[in-house]
Design a protein around this motif. Structure first.
Motif, short mmCIF file in Angstrom:
data_model
loop_
_atom_site.label_atom_id
_atom_site.label_comp_id
_atom_site.label_asym_id
_atom_site.label_seq_id
_atom_site.Cartn_x
_atom_site.Cartn_y
_atom_site.Cartn_z
N ILE A 132 0.64 -1.16 -0.06
CA ILE A 132 0.14 -0.06 0.11
C ILE A 132 0.82 1.23 0.07
CG2 ILE A 132 -1.83 1.22 1.37
CD1 ILE A 132 -2.48 -1.38 2.52
N VAL A 146 -6.94 1.32 5.83
CA VAL A 146 -5.64 0.73 5.74
C VAL A 146 -5.51 0.35 7.41
CG1 VAL A 146 -3.28 1.03 5.70
CG2 VAL A 146 -4.62 1.93 4.10
N ASP A 246 -10.23 -4.19 4.58
CA ASP A 246 -9.98 -2.91 4.62
C ASP A 246 -11.26 -2.28 4.97
OD1 ASP A 246 -10.39 -3.75 2.23
OD2 ASP A 246 -10.02 -1.76 1.18
#
Length: 490
Positions: A132, A146, A246
């Motif tokens: 990420i 996240v 997420d």
């Protein structure tokens, strides 16, 4: 050739860089990465904080011990080759210790790569590395997603959920080292099937394993909110793995034990036990029934009515999605899909639930499947099956009759990936999505009853032998081969 971030140069690796979005090391990506995983040292360690142009993001994983110097594998996978290879890897684990073999896929927040440890001899276990780039996150909401992924992965220890082996941080990148599933996702499997649907027995198998995964998540307080075939991965043994957390959020859970009265059939089964409570049985329930959120997240075809209206939702959204998921497995499409997203959302609120005819007549199993879907796809979340007692009451539905829940990992999956030798080794070759297609209706569990009772005669020589006799059959083959060799010598 392996691709290593340690020696990667921008001119020679433009294609991979465009996929990874990793800038060259001389710009702003330091190779002095730190890892906060199950590998921890006795020294004091703090969670890293990434400073982005928009905000600072702290990805702390509170479930990891900061004062342990030993490897702490999760119990259900403690004997896996992945943990064994990590035990001999350098500490702290850095990104330069990994070979990036090839991209596996990408989502709206991350990219996933197939990798292995450089220090492990070939053939070595393979991992998936989820990367990420925090600087490319579009909003503060994405930052919270996240954090939700990090929190969930750090908490999981279940055979149908991914294991987090390490978390690697560098500059504005956050990387998660997790399980690699060579079978791809269930959505791809559906697309290869006629009319994009599965036989009922296979749908029961996959939905049963997903039900156990959701039950475990809810017992930890996580509301998943992103169930769909694309997020159901197929492991090397054919069993499933639920991925992507997420969009999840966490809420308090108060575990309870309920006494449930047995029906007449169950009373007869319990009669021989001579229990003081032979008309009752205990039922454990751990459901985040106080969870509440007003976020509208997820795939529009799987959104529940309370999500669409914005009235607020809780744990029941996962059971609505579970009903839609089972519908798609059986019928090849979602029940409220319209020509546009707006039309789909209107159908979720107003359209009557209908079941198209599949041909070939009807039976009790399909009738039970439709009844379960109706009770899950209930617009009033208070009346929705599972909203109060979670997976415990869903397991009791007649659709899952005969499922031996504690032994489900012993059941032979309907599809098992065929992993090429190159993938078993170093994984440098492209993997073809090939599978061993088993008998859809022959789901036996070590000679015991499987997920269903077979009503039709089994076809094929091996299916007639049965699992109990498979060892005897192999022994006879070896004896026949030995006798053949003796005759040749004579």
């Amino acid at each position: 050739m392996y691709l290593s971030l340690e020696t990667m140069e921008l001119e020679e690796n433009k294609d991979l860089l465009s996929l990874t979005q990793f800038p060259p090391a001389e710009l702003d990506l330091s190779l002095s990465f730190t890892s906060t995983s199950s590998f921890t040292t006795s020294s004091n360690s703090t969670s890293s904080t990434f400073t982005t142009p928009r905000s600072s993001l702290s990805l702390s994983l509170p479930s990891f011990s900061s004062n342990s110097s030993t490897l702490s594998p999760h119990p259900h996978s403690s004997h896996s080759p992945q943990w064994h290879s990590l035990s001999s890897s350098p500490f702290p684990l850095q990104l330069q210790h990994l070979y990036l073999i090839r991209p596996l896929g990408s989502g709206h927040l991350s990219k996933v790569f197939l990798c292995r440890l450089k220090t492990s001899p070939s053939p070595s276990p393979l991992f998936a590395l989820k990367v990420i780039d925090l600087n490319t996150l579009p909003s503060e909401t994405s930052h919270s997603h996240v954090l939700a992924e990090a929190r969930a992965l750090a908490s999981l220890d279940h055979p149908f959920l991914p294991t987090l082996y390490a978390r690697i941080e560098a500059s504005h990148y956050s990387c998660f080292l997790i399980d690699y599933c060579p079978g791809g996702d269930l959505h791809s499997l559906l697309r290869r099937r006629p009319h994009s649907r599965l036989p009922l027995a296979a749908a029961r198998f996959y939905s049963a394993e997903i039900l156990l995964a959701l039950e475990y998540l809810h017992s930890l307080g996580f509301v998943y909110r992103d169930l769909k075939p694309e997020n159901v991965l197929i492991q090397s043994d054919g069993h499933v793995m639920l991925s992507d957390f997420d969009l999840s959020f966490i809420a308090p859970v108060s575990p309870k034990v309920h006494r449930r009265r047995l029906n007449r059939q169950n009373q007869q089964q319990k009669k021989e036990k001579r229990s003081n409570f032979e008309n009752e049985e205990l039922e454990f329930v751990a459901e985040p029934d106080t969870a509440f959120s007003k976020d509208c997240v997820g795939t529009h075809e799987y959104l529940s009515p309370e999500m669409v209206t914005g009235a607020g939702h809780g744990n029941a959204v996962d059971w609505w999605a579970f009903g839609v998921f089972l519908y798609e497995l059986l019928y090849g499409r979602t029940p409220f899909k319209g020509p546009t997203k707006e039309a789909t959302l209107k159908n979720i609120l107003n359209k009557e639930l209908r079941f198209p005819s599949l041909g070939g007549g009807d039976d009790d199993d399909m009738a039970n499947a439709r009844d379960l879907i109706r009770r899950l796809v209930e617009r009033d979340p208070r009346r929705r099956l599972g909203a109060t007692r979670g997976a415990a009451e869903i397991k009791r539905h007649p659709f899952f009759k005969g499922v031996q829940w504690p032994l489900i990992r012993c059941v032979t999956p309907p599809v098992v990936p065929i992993v090429p030798e190159a993938e078993k080794g170093d994984g440098t070759h492209t993997v073809k999505e090939t599978f061993k297609w088993g008998s859809w209706n022959n789901m036996t569990c070590g000679g015991r009853k499987g997920l269903i009772k077979n009503k039709k005669k089994k076809k094929g020589f091996l299916s007639k032998i049965g699992l109990n006799n498979m060892g005897l059959f192999c022994g006879l083959l070896r004896l026949k081969s030995r006798n053949g060799r003796k005759k040749e010598k004579k």
